[in-house]
Design a protein around this motif. Structure first.
Motif, mmCIF file in Angstrom:
data_model
loop_
_atom_site.group_PDB
_atom_site.id
_atom_site.type_symbol
_atom_site.label_atom_id
_atom_site.label_comp_id
_atom_site.label_asym_id
_atom_site.label_seq_id
_atom_site.Cartn_x
_atom_site.Cartn_y
_atom_site.Cartn_z
ATOM 1 N N HIS A 33 0.811 -1.209 0.000
ATOM 2 C CA HIS A 33 0.000 0.000 0.000
ATOM 3 C C HIS A 33 0.852 1.270 0.000
ATOM 4 O O HIS A 33 0.323 2.364 0.097
ATOM 5 N N ALA A 34 2.156 1.155 -0.102
ATOM 6 C CA ALA A 34 3.032 2.327 -0.033
ATOM 7 C C ALA A 34 3.637 2.629 -1.387
ATOM 8 O O ALA A 34 3.842 1.748 -2.204
ATOM 9 N N ARG A 356 5.208 6.691 6.385
ATOM 10 C CA ARG A 356 3.776 6.441 6.295
ATOM 11 C C ARG A 356 3.387 5.393 7.340
ATOM 12 O O ARG A 356 4.028 4.343 7.449
ATOM 13 N N SER A 357 2.337 5.668 8.072
ATOM 14 C CA SER A 357 1.854 4.708 9.059
ATOM 15 C C SER A 357 1.415 3.424 8.371
ATOM 16 O O SER A 357 0.704 3.452 7.367
ATOM 17 N N TYR A 358 1.835 2.303 8.934
ATOM 18 C CA TYR A 358 1.491 1.012 8.344
ATOM 19 C C TYR A 358 0.018 0.685 8.510
ATOM 20 O O TYR A 358 -0.631 0.184 7.589
ATOM 21 N N ASP A 359 -0.544 0.984 9.683
ATOM 22 C CA ASP A 359 -1.939 0.619 9.942
ATOM 23 C C ASP A 359 -2.913 1.750 9.660
ATOM 24 O O ASP A 359 -4.124 1.539 9.657
ATOM 25 N N GLN A 360 -2.407 2.970 9.429
ATOM 26 C CA GLN A 360 -3.238 4.085 8.991
ATOM 27 C C GLN A 360 -2.558 4.725 7.784
ATOM 28 O O GLN A 360 -1.950 5.795 7.885
ATOM 29 N N PRO A 361 -2.625 4.059 6.634
ATOM 30 C CA PRO A 361 -1.776 4.438 5.490
ATOM 31 C C PRO A 361 -2.090 5.789 4.868
ATOM 32 O O PRO A 361 -1.367 6.221 3.967
ATOM 33 N N ASP A 362 -3.128 6.476 5.334
ATOM 34 C CA ASP A 362 -3.374 7.837 4.852
ATOM 35 C C ASP A 362 -2.673 8.871 5.721
ATOM 36 O O ASP A 362 -2.793 10.075 5.475
ATOM 37 N N THR A 478 1.704 -2.859 14.851
ATOM 38 C CA THR A 478 1.299 -2.121 13.648
ATOM 39 C C THR A 478 1.548 -0.636 13.826
ATOM 40 O O THR A 478 1.917 0.055 12.875
ATOM 41 N N THR A 483 6.137 2.448 6.470
ATOM 42 C CA THR A 483 6.700 2.296 5.136
ATOM 43 C C THR A 483 7.289 3.640 4.715
ATOM 44 O O THR A 483 6.803 4.710 5.136
#
Length: 485
Positions: A33-34, A356-362, A478, A483
């Protein structure tokens, strides 16, 4: 308020080889997702202005630029962008001894069109150096560094006036030429124009459209200039960046935007950004960024901004006689609404990443009034950009240095994460030093373990950043995984 309040001191210069080795150790394959992190060392090339980099299907990047002597066109190639920095340079053409194309050889661009190479450039006459017009070279060789180049002559436009910075792009199956020119009856140095290409890459056909005239304050500092147009296309839109004002620290980038399905020869299809999209930044030590082009990273996943600037403000005499514009690279980020965000000209040395947060990818790690936190839609972008530098505590570790506040590093204090100035103390340096680990939640990502508190990791909790002990829970792991992009 979303900026640190104190002006930072500049960090000491870092050895590029050491930093690159640490970057290689830190970066791993990104999560699905990154957007992958890409990093380069700036400047890419010294004394090279108006840079243009073209990535070809043969696996090479081709790089040309204005040389400070204004007397020749040079070309180099490499299989990586960083490799262009040390690639051998070939002179593919020299100015004429007399007459046309005899002076001010400016702003070459290299393109591959219908199976042949073309170089667009501007030149004056040997006996009238400011009679600048646009010209084209052609080569049918597979390798343009070793092939023969044929002069295809001048690009004819509606007026026989000062004209420069020809560039070309294709949209909707149609090839267009964009350029800058002084139009009779308009009291500016240059405006931007567009027309369709005709039967060959050195001929325009049909009507010519004036896209913009420099009228805004940031377009008219020193001179009334709009020049150096170039295009990047994404998300169903066409973004045309251009350079404005005098070629000193006032130089900056503006942008026009059009729908990819619009009539590009209708000036009303284009909207001008009312503020510069890229400009001088004294904090990072970058002055007069401009005359850009775009290319892509080696993996094809990231758009790269290519531009020149200087690392000092004050210039003695005419800026055009100052040789020290440098070619630089940095990643283009894209906002949620599909527009490019160029951020600020980053400091010299290794280019930054975002966590970028892994569990909150926005959401991304950023600073906000000294406190480190997790946010979406970070503005300004640079608040969420960090340079990964050799650990202040040594020992093969890393530290995270703020991009827009050089000399400030992410550190823990009372187990809260802050972005603060390095005061040189052993305590600060230990608090700002981390060991790279495989991501606790995903081994292809990254986690950062505190050096002075082993087993404690940088993690987010309640949208704030902390350094806390790994309790083995899924929530912790998480929240402590990132990323890089």
């Amino acid at each position: 308020m979303n900026r640190l309040l104190r002006r930072p001191s500049r960090p000491a210069a870092l050895t590029a080889m050491v930093v690159l080795s640490l970057i290689a150790a830190l970066l791993t394959a990104p999560a699905a997702h990154a957007t992958p992190a890409v990093q380069y060392t700036n400047p890419l090339a010294t004394q090279r202005a108006d840079p243009h980099i073209f990535r070809h299907t043969d696996g090479y990047y081709y790089f040309t630029a204005t040389v400070p002597e204004y007397d020749r066109i040079v070309l180099r190639r490499a299989t990586t962008l960083q490799g262009l920095s040390t690639a051998p340079e070939t002179v593919i053409w020299r100015r004429h001894a007399s007459g046309e194309m005899g002076a001010h050889i400016w702003a070459p661009e290299i393109h591959f069109i219908n199976g042949k190479w073309y170089v667009y450039f501007a030149a004056g006459r040997a006996d009238d150096v400011w009679r600048i017009r646009m010209y084209v070279l052609e080569s049918g060789a597979a390798n343009p560094l070793t092939g023969t180049w044929t002069e295809r002559g001048r690009i004819a436009t509606p007026w026989d006036t000062f004209a420069l910075d020809a560039s070309t792009f294709v949209a909707g199956g149609v090839r267009y030429l964009t350029w800058a020119q002084q139009e009779p009856g308009i009291a500016t140095n240059s405006n931007l124009y567009i027309a369709r290409m005709g039967a060959n890459p050195w001929t325009i056909t049909g009507s010519t459209t004036r896209l913009t005239v420099p009228t805004l304050a940031w377009e008219t500092r020193g001179y009334k200039v709009a020049e150096g147009p170039t295009v990047i296309q994404r998300n169903g839109r066409i973004f045309l960046t251009y350079s404005a004002s005098a070629t000193d620290a006032n130089y900056c980038l503006g942008m026009l935007t059009a729908s990819a399905s619009a009539d590009l020869l209708n000036a009303s299809s284009w909207t001008k950004s009312q503020n510069p999209v890229f400009a001088t930044n004294a904090t990072t030590g970058q002055y007069g960024p401009g005359h850009n082009s775009f290319t892509v990273s080696e993996d094809g996943q990231s758009d790269i901004l290519v531009y020149h600037d200087r690392n000092y403000r004050d210039i003695s005499g005419d800026p055009l006689n100052d040789p020290n514009r440098r070619t630089r690279l940095q990643k283009v980020y894209w906002t949620a609404d599909g527009t490019p965000n160029f951020g600020i000209p980053v400091p010299d040395g290794i280019t930054p990443v975002r966590l970028r947060s892994y569990d909150q990818p926005d959401r991304f790690v950023r600073h906000w009034e000294f406190r480190a936190r997790l946010d979406a839609n970070v503005s300004p972008l640079a608040d969420s950009q960090f340079r990964i530098v050799p650990g202040l505590g040594g020992g093969g570790t890393v530290s995270l240095e703020s991009v827009n506040f050089p000399g400030y590093h992410l550190r823990h204090r009372g187990f809260q994460a802050w972005v603060e100035r390095d005061d040189g103390s052993a305590t600060f340096r230990a608090d700002a030093t981390f060991t790279r680990r495989a991501g606790l939640a995903d081994g292809s990502a990254v986690s950062l373990e505190s050096v002075n508190f082993p087993g404690y990791y940088l993690r987010h909790r309640d949208l704030q950043m902390w350094v806390e002990r790994d309790d083995g829970s899924a929530a912790f792991r998480t929240g402590a995984t990132f990323t890089l992009e």
